[in-house]
Design an enzyme around this catalytic site. Structure first.
Site, PDB file in Angstrom:
ATOM      1  N   ARG A 101       0.903  -1.208  -0.149  1.00  0.00           N
ATOM      2  CA  ARG A 101       0.065  -0.213   0.113  1.00  0.00           C
ATOM      3  C   ARG A 101       0.893   1.217   0.128  1.00  0.00           C
ATOM      4  NH1 ARG A 101      -5.251   1.462   3.592  1.00  0.00           N
ATOM      5  NH2 ARG A 101      -6.239   0.000   1.965  1.00  0.00           N
ATOM      6  N   HIS A 128      -7.403   0.258  -6.241  1.00  0.00           N
ATOM      7  CA  HIS A 128      -7.619  -0.364  -5.080  1.00  0.00           C
ATOM      8  C   HIS A 128      -8.455  -1.782  -5.707  1.00  0.00           C
ATOM      9  CE1 HIS A 128      -7.892  -1.486  -0.976  1.00  0.00           C
ATOM     10  NE2 HIS A 128      -8.671  -0.740  -0.532  1.00  0.00           N
ATOM     11  N   GLN A 131      -9.966  -4.384  -3.260  1.00  0.00           N
ATOM     12  CA  GLN A 131     -11.551  -3.731  -3.059  1.00  0.00           C
ATOM     13  C   GLN A 131     -12.603  -3.911  -3.957  1.00  0.00           C
ATOM     14  OE1 GLN A 131     -12.060  -1.918   0.150  1.00  0.00           O
ATOM     15  NE2 GLN A 131     -14.102  -2.534  -0.436  1.00  0.00           N
ATOM     16  N   ASP A 221     -17.726   6.639  -1.706  1.00  0.00           N
ATOM     17  CA  ASP A 221     -16.271   6.522  -0.869  1.00  0.00           C
ATOM     18  C   ASP A 221     -16.298   7.865  -0.287  1.00  0.00           C
ATOM     19  OD1 ASP A 221     -13.982   6.027  -0.087  1.00  0.00           O
ATOM     20  OD2 ASP A 221     -12.785   5.939  -1.948  1.00  0.00           O
ATOM     21  N   CYS A 261     -16.530   1.054   0.953  1.00  0.00           N
ATOM     22  CA  CYS A 261     -15.174   0.396   1.064  1.00  0.00           C
ATOM     23  C   CYS A 261     -14.832   0.598   2.369  1.00  0.00           C
ATOM     24  CB  CYS A 261     -13.916   0.827  -0.121  1.00  0.00           C
ATOM     25  SG  CYS A 261     -13.775   2.763   0.182  1.00  0.00           S
ATOM     26  N   ARG A 289     -13.569  -9.130   2.290  1.00  0.00           N
ATOM     27  CA  ARG A 289     -12.306  -8.779   2.011  1.00  0.00           C
ATOM     28  C   ARG A 289     -11.455  -9.832   2.408  1.00  0.00           C
ATOM     29  NH1 ARG A 289     -10.215  -3.242   1.633  1.00  0.00           N
ATOM     30  NH2 ARG A 289      -8.469  -4.457   0.911  1.00  0.00           N
TER      31      ARG A 289
END
Ligand code: CP
Ligand code: NVA
Length: 305
Positions: A101, A128, A131, A221, A261, A289
């Protein structure tokens, strides 16, 4: 060997296979079965931004599969202490897979360029992928086969939105995004999407009601992503008319679910009555996830499944 940096790397069949493995592993875990599909395998986790879900779900998932993980914080000096080539080639000799990340997407591309083990993007400023895989998996759990359906996204055309657009395109789902003109997909991304996923159906509008019409999922988001804190005041003003609230949810399909998310900012991009309502899938979505990343790891590392 494959890296997962954007989802452009995966075919529709790859995604379907990963979903099938994930579904199987999720069902087995519900019965208390943790199949050690990756015994002795080690996953390195380089994190330059905060994380709850990505970090914990990857580490836990790897433990379920019989492997282990190493969380690498500031002390390894990623991008600071030595060249990307040296860092990546050395690390690849110790571990079987790298999750990273970071900020600039170019940084993970550099890591992947020199890595001799798969690199998985755990979020960059422009993607992402884990996700988005989870989000489409979650939508499929609720609605069944997704091809021909519409997912609406109301908010910034950010990293999450880009990965969703790619994943939707690969699965035959229309992606309808409502954002202020200034915060819609950039031309470079649009050309890449058209080139890499020519079948992708994308609808961009400035009107949230137009985007959510007929959608089986409404997604949002945060308006200010990690690294954009300096733009907070301006962004909050620009996005004020893009809140997902009960009135907007009513415009979507009757069986539509709400997705986010997380982390979420109640009262900004979504109201509490929407995110804390039974129509909201955000908690099982976050739980997924782990299941989807287990499926991804097992598939990517060639486990016998
Ligand atoms: N959704 C998500 O990636 O959450 P974290 O930032 O907590 O990992
Ligand atoms: N767009 C958000 C997602 C966090 C999971 C960010 O990049 O901060």
């Amino acid at each position: 060997m494959k890296h997962i940096l954007t989802l452009f790397e995966l075919t529709t069949a790859d995604i379907e296979r990963i979903f099938a493995i994930s579904k199987d592993l999720k069902a087995k875990l519900a019965q208390g079965i943790r199949e050690p599909l990756l015994p002795g395998r080690v996953m390195a986790m380089i994190f330059e931004k905060q994380s709850l879900r990505t970090r914990v779900s990857f580490e836990t998932g790897m433990a379920h599969l019989g492997g282990s993980s190493l969380f690498l914080g500031q002390d390894v000096g990623f991008g600071k202490r030595e060249s990307a080539a040296d860092f990546s080639q050395v690390l690849s000799q110790y571990v079987d897979v790298i999750v990273c990340r970071t900020n600039a997407h170019a940084k993970i591309e550099d890591l992947a360029k020199y890595a001799t083990v798969p690199v998985i993007n755990g979020l960059t400023d422009s993607a992402h992928p884990c996700q988005a895989l989870t989000d489409l998996f979650t939508l499929e759990e609720v609605h069944g086969k997704l091809a021909g359906k519409r997912l609406a996204y109301v908010g910034d055309a950010n990293n999450v939105a880009k990965s969703l657009a790619i994943c939707c395109g690969k699965l035959g789902v229309e992606f309808a995004i409502a954002a202020p003109a200034k915060y819609q997909f950039d031309d470079a991304f649009l050309s890449e999407l058209k080139r890499e996923v020519p079948q992708a159906k994308l609808f961009q509008t400035t009107n949230p009601v137009e985007a959510v019409k007929g959608a089986i999922g409404v997604y949002t988001d945060v308006w200010v992503s990690m690294g954009q804190e300096a733009e907070e005041v301006e962004r909050k003003k620009e996005f004020a008319a893009y809140q997902v609230n009960a009135a907007l949810m009513k415009q979507a399909a009757a069986n539509s679910i709400f997705l986010h998310c997380l982390p979420a900012h109640r009262g900004e991009e979504v109201t509490s009555d929407v995110i804390d309502n039974p129509q909201s899938a955000v908690i099982p979505q976050a739980g997924n996830r782990m299941h989807v990343q287990k499926g991804l790891l097992a598939w990517l590392l060639g486990a016998k499944v």
